[in-house]
Design an enzyme around this catalytic site. Structure first.
Site: not given
Ligand code: PBG
Length: 336
Positions: A205, A259
């Protein structure tokens, strides 16, 4: 005999366009195929009853109270979508520096899981394991003196994974990027009798600027101090993603995720080729906003860019895609 001449040079017999000439031939030669079985639908849940709040930066996406969520999930199930992913908008008064609401067995996520499981038992429920919706700092972990603490955060999230499993969540999906959490969760889940609960790790991520609309949707953007670069990955890195994925698999992840999605399809391909584990990507909120925002202005055609991007995920090696366009895509696939 006279030689045949073409204007195409020395090797005129290969004509790539032949296979593309008709619809049946294009279908016959397609290398990958998107199916409804590839879709995971992320949904936002809020407090209240019969409550629906549009997310400003995500046109067409609403936060739903639990009762409306159940109705929406029934529709998703009827369309054949295999799983949903639940994200909560937590009441700001319940957000604390220790994020204790995350492991309240009666929190919004657990209530949503129970209601969906009861009404729609045959759809898979994926839940985030991360503290950002519950943390007054907006960070995925516990913050002390400006530092995001690793092991303390893993402890709190273990309790979170346990209450979510108790409520009936099928797949724990840690999106926090703390080190070592998959192994800790796996052991804790197993010793609590949740051997059957799957873990889908947000293994690679990235610290991305494409998450902003999501942070609006769960109400964490106001709270977030600083950025997430000390735990999420640097977008410049690719070898590091393989190390992350390798560790999560060694610790017991059943599925792994990359992601964001579209800007990181090279990572998906490397992960799939290297590990061959069920591999997913998240077409995140900013990707959705970008496409929908342009489509709403008439600059792109939503149905077409949605299906094209989802096909690209399949081509890159994804076994499935988390997308806010899951219901639209399922409808389009059913029409075909
Ligand atoms: C946070 C989380 C995020 C997303 C999923 N879980 C955002 C972040 O890391 O700030 C992002 C999902 C999206 O942007 O659609 N744990």
């Amino acid at each position: 005999m006279a030689e045949l001449h073409t204007t195409l040079g020395a090797y005129p017999l290969t004509r790539m366009r032949r296979n593309r000439g008709t619809d049946w031939s294009r279908r016959l030669t397609a290398e990958t195929k998107l199916s409804v079985d590839d879709l995971i639908w992320p949904v936002f849940v809020q407090e209240g009853t019969n409550a629906r709040t549009p997310v400003g930066s995500m046109p067409g996406v609403d936060r739903l109270s639990v009762d409306l969520l159940v109705e929406a999930v029934k529709q998703a199930r009827d369309l054949g979508i295999p799983a949903i992913a639940i994200f909560p908008e937590v009441d700001p008064v319940k957000k604390t520096p220790d994020a204790r609401e995350a492991y309240n067995p009666d929190n919004l996520v657990c209530r949503a899981i129970q209601a969906v499981k009861k009404a729609v038992p045959d759809i898979g429920i994926v839940c985030d394991v991360a503290l950002d919706p519950f943390n007054s700092d907006g960070h995925d972990g516990i913050v002390r003196d400006g530092i995001i603490l690793n092991d303390e955060s893993v402890e709190v999230m273990t309790r979170q994974a346990l209450v979510q499993s108790q409520a009936g969540c099928d797949v724990q999906a840690p999106s926090d990027m703390m080190d070592g959490r998959i192994g800790v969760f796996r052991r804790a889940l197993d010793s609590a009798g949740f051997q059957h609960v799957q873990i889908m790790s947000y293994a690679a991520k990235y610290a991305s600027a494409f998450y902003n609309p999501f942070r609006d949707a769960i109400g964490s953007s106001g709270a977030l101090k600083g950025d997430k670069k000390t735990y999420q990955m640097d977008p410049a890195n690719s070898d590091e993603a393989l190390r992350e994925v390798g560790l999560d698999i060694a610790e017991g992840a059943d599925m792994v995720m990359v992601k964001p999605g579209l800007p990181y399809l090279d990572i998906v391909r490397r992960v799939k080729d290297t590990f061959g584990i069920p591999t997913y990507a998240y077409q995140v909120s900013g990707e959705y906003a970008m496409l929908r925002g342009a489509a709403d202005r008439g600059w792109l055609v939503w149905d077409k860019v949605l299906m094209e991007t989802l096909s690209s995920f399949k081509r890159a090696g994804c076994d499935g895609i988390l997308t806010y366009g899951a219901v639209d895509a399922a409808r389009l696939l059913a029409k075909k």
